[in-house]
Structure formats: C-alpha cells, structure tokens
Scaffold this motif. Structure first.
Motif, PDB file in Angstrom:
ATOM      1  N   ARG A  87       0.313   7.635   5.845  1.00  0.00           N
ATOM      2  CA  ARG A  87       0.920   7.181   7.097  1.00  0.00           C
ATOM      3  C   ARG A  87       1.110   5.665   7.077  1.00  0.00           C
ATOM      4  N   GLY A  88       2.303   5.232   7.402  1.00  0.00           N
ATOM      5  CA  GLY A  88       2.625   3.812   7.427  1.00  0.00           C
ATOM      6  C   GLY A  88       3.222   3.300   6.132  1.00  0.00           C
ATOM      7  N   SER A  89       3.204   4.104   5.074  1.00  0.00           N
ATOM      8  CA  SER A  89       3.759   3.677   3.803  1.00  0.00           C
ATOM      9  C   SER A  89       5.286   3.703   3.856  1.00  0.00           C
ATOM     10  N   GLN A  90       5.912   3.095   2.849  1.00  0.00           N
ATOM     11  CA  GLN A  90       7.369   3.064   2.806  1.00  0.00           C
ATOM     12  C   GLN A  90       7.942   4.474   2.684  1.00  0.00           C
ATOM     13  N   TYR A  92       6.576   7.234   3.787  1.00  0.00           N
ATOM     14  CA  TYR A  92       6.392   7.904   5.083  1.00  0.00           C
ATOM     15  C   TYR A  92       7.485   7.481   6.060  1.00  0.00           C
ATOM     16  N   ARG A  93       7.798   6.198   6.095  1.00  0.00           N
ATOM     17  CA  ARG A  93       8.831   5.711   7.001  1.00  0.00           C
ATOM     18  C   ARG A  93      10.204   6.246   6.609  1.00  0.00           C
TER      19      ARG A  93
END
Length: 256
Positions: A87-90, A92-93
């Motif tokens: 969560r919050g990683s590139q 994931y985005r």
C-alpha cells in the motif's frame, strides 16, 4: 428456591447461594460475549464480501469466478494484483488508477441509464431499478427474448454503452423489469434521442495504449492547456509590439 426469595436474599442478606447465582450469571454473560462478537464479525465480513462481489461483477452478475467476460476478468485481476502490492507504493497507485478508470466507465454508462429513467418519471425508483445483485438468475426473467432484442437495439442504434464489445448482461435484467413496467419501448426511444449513434465512419478518440485512461485524459488536458497558454503569450507579445510601434516618436534624420 423461588425467585422472590432470591431477590430478598440479594437485597438484605449476603448468602453464599445468592453470590453463587450472581457469579454464574456473570460467567454465562462472559461466555456469550465472544460468541456474539464472532458471529457479528462473520456476518459483517459476509455482507462486505457480497457487496464487493456485486460491485466487481458488471457484465455477468451470476459469475462468481469473474472469468466469463473480459471486462469482469480484467477488473478482478487488477484487484488481485493490487491486494498483493504494498500500500502506497508506485505499483499500488498505478493499479488504483487503472481500477478507478474501469469503474468510472461503468459509472458513466449507469448515469446515462439513470438520466433516461428519471426523464421517464422514475425519480425515486431509478437507483433500485438499476441495481442488479450477484444472485440474479436468467430463469426468473419474465421476458428474456424481448429484453435481449431491446438490448441489441440499444447497443447497435445508440451510444449509451460507448463500447464496441457486447453490452453488459446486467442490463438484460433491467430491461426485463422495464418490459414488465411497460416502459421499455419508451426507454429505447429516449435513448435514441438522447444518445444517438455517431456518424458512420467517425470513430471516437481512443486512449493511448501505453497509458491508463485517466492518465491519457490528464495528458490531453495538459497539452491543450499548454497550447492555449502558448497562443495567448504569442498574442500578447504581438499586441505589445504593435503598441510600442504606435507610441514610438518619429525622428527625422539629420542631414548636413
């Protein structure tokens, strides 16, 4: 031991029997509490799972495997990939943007249907008429052949779906409801008027194959904004040049 005697002892005495009864009652309540909590959590998880299932199933409401239709399978695979990403990683985005883009397309189609239904007078009932659960069954449909004919007409004669692929099967159930309410033909007529098919040979602009849909729109909007800003700067520069020419003093050259 009668209930009245126990109440008397509990109020005026300190009998061991009353204390034992109180301790037993407390123990029973403590035993029930974890069981009740686990049961509520189970039903809460099941309700959430069903909501997620119905949200992600778009074309085939009765397909829990998410494998019968390309769009349902694509969304399901994106959701599975995002659940494994940090969560919050590139990554994931990026997956979140792709998921949001697919769901935005679905919301756009649903909003078109809702607009027509409200125009037909179903102001309060539009949302419920457009709700299709994962438990929907073709066996319960009253007018399946007629509904399929109307669905094909909407897909081929209007732009309500805005897609070259087959229309979502969920709208087959909705059309079956409209046939039962005797407003299906009126719905198709308004769909032809509100969302006419584009001119033959004119194709809608396709998003870039290497970018998600939302990224493509952002890039396109930014490019348009930069072009307008550049033209505005050039126009302003031309005006300043004209103003400076108009305001310049003419000096006659000196001749000896």
């Amino acid at each position: 031991m009668g209930a009245s005697f126990r109440r008397f002892c509990a109020r005026f005495c300190c009998c061991c029997c009353c204390a034992d009864d109180d301790d037993d009652a407390v123990d029973r309540e403590e035993e029930k509490t974890p069981l009740l909590s686990e049961t509520l959590q189970y039903f809460d998880r099941e309700a959430k799972r069903r909501r997620d299932q119905e949200t992600n199933l778009w074309s085939e409401p009765g397909d829990p495997s998410h494998s019968e239709r390309d769009d349902d399978r694509a969304l399901y695979n994106l959701l599975q990939s995002r659940s494994r990403a940090r969560r919050g990683s590139q990554e994931y985005r990026r997956l979140s943007v792709d998921i949001q883009a697919m769901r935005q397309v679905r919301r756009g189609v649903k909003e078109k249907w809702k607009l027509i239904l409200e125009n037909l007078g179903f102001m309060a009932e539009a949302e419920s008429l457009l709700t299709v659960s994962a438990s929907a069954s073709y066996d319960r449909m009253r007018n399946a052949p007629a509904a399929r004919t109307l669905l094909h007409a909407l897909h081929s004669e209007t732009s309500i779906f805005n897609s070259k692929g087959p229309p979502p099967e969920r709208y087959l159930f909705i059309l079956d409801r409209l046939i039962y309410l005797d407003v299906a033909e009126d719905f198709v007529k308004k769909a032809r008027r509100f969302y006419p098919k584009g001119e033959e040979g004119v194709e809608e602009e396709e998003p870039s194959a290497t970018l998600p849909l939302l990224f493509s729109r952002v890039v396109r909007d930014l490019s348009a904004g930069e072009e307008e800003e550049r033209l505005g700067d050039e126009e302003q520069s031309g005006k300043e040049a004209d103003d400076s020419d108009d305001g310049a003093l003419y000096v006659e050259p000196f001749v000896e």
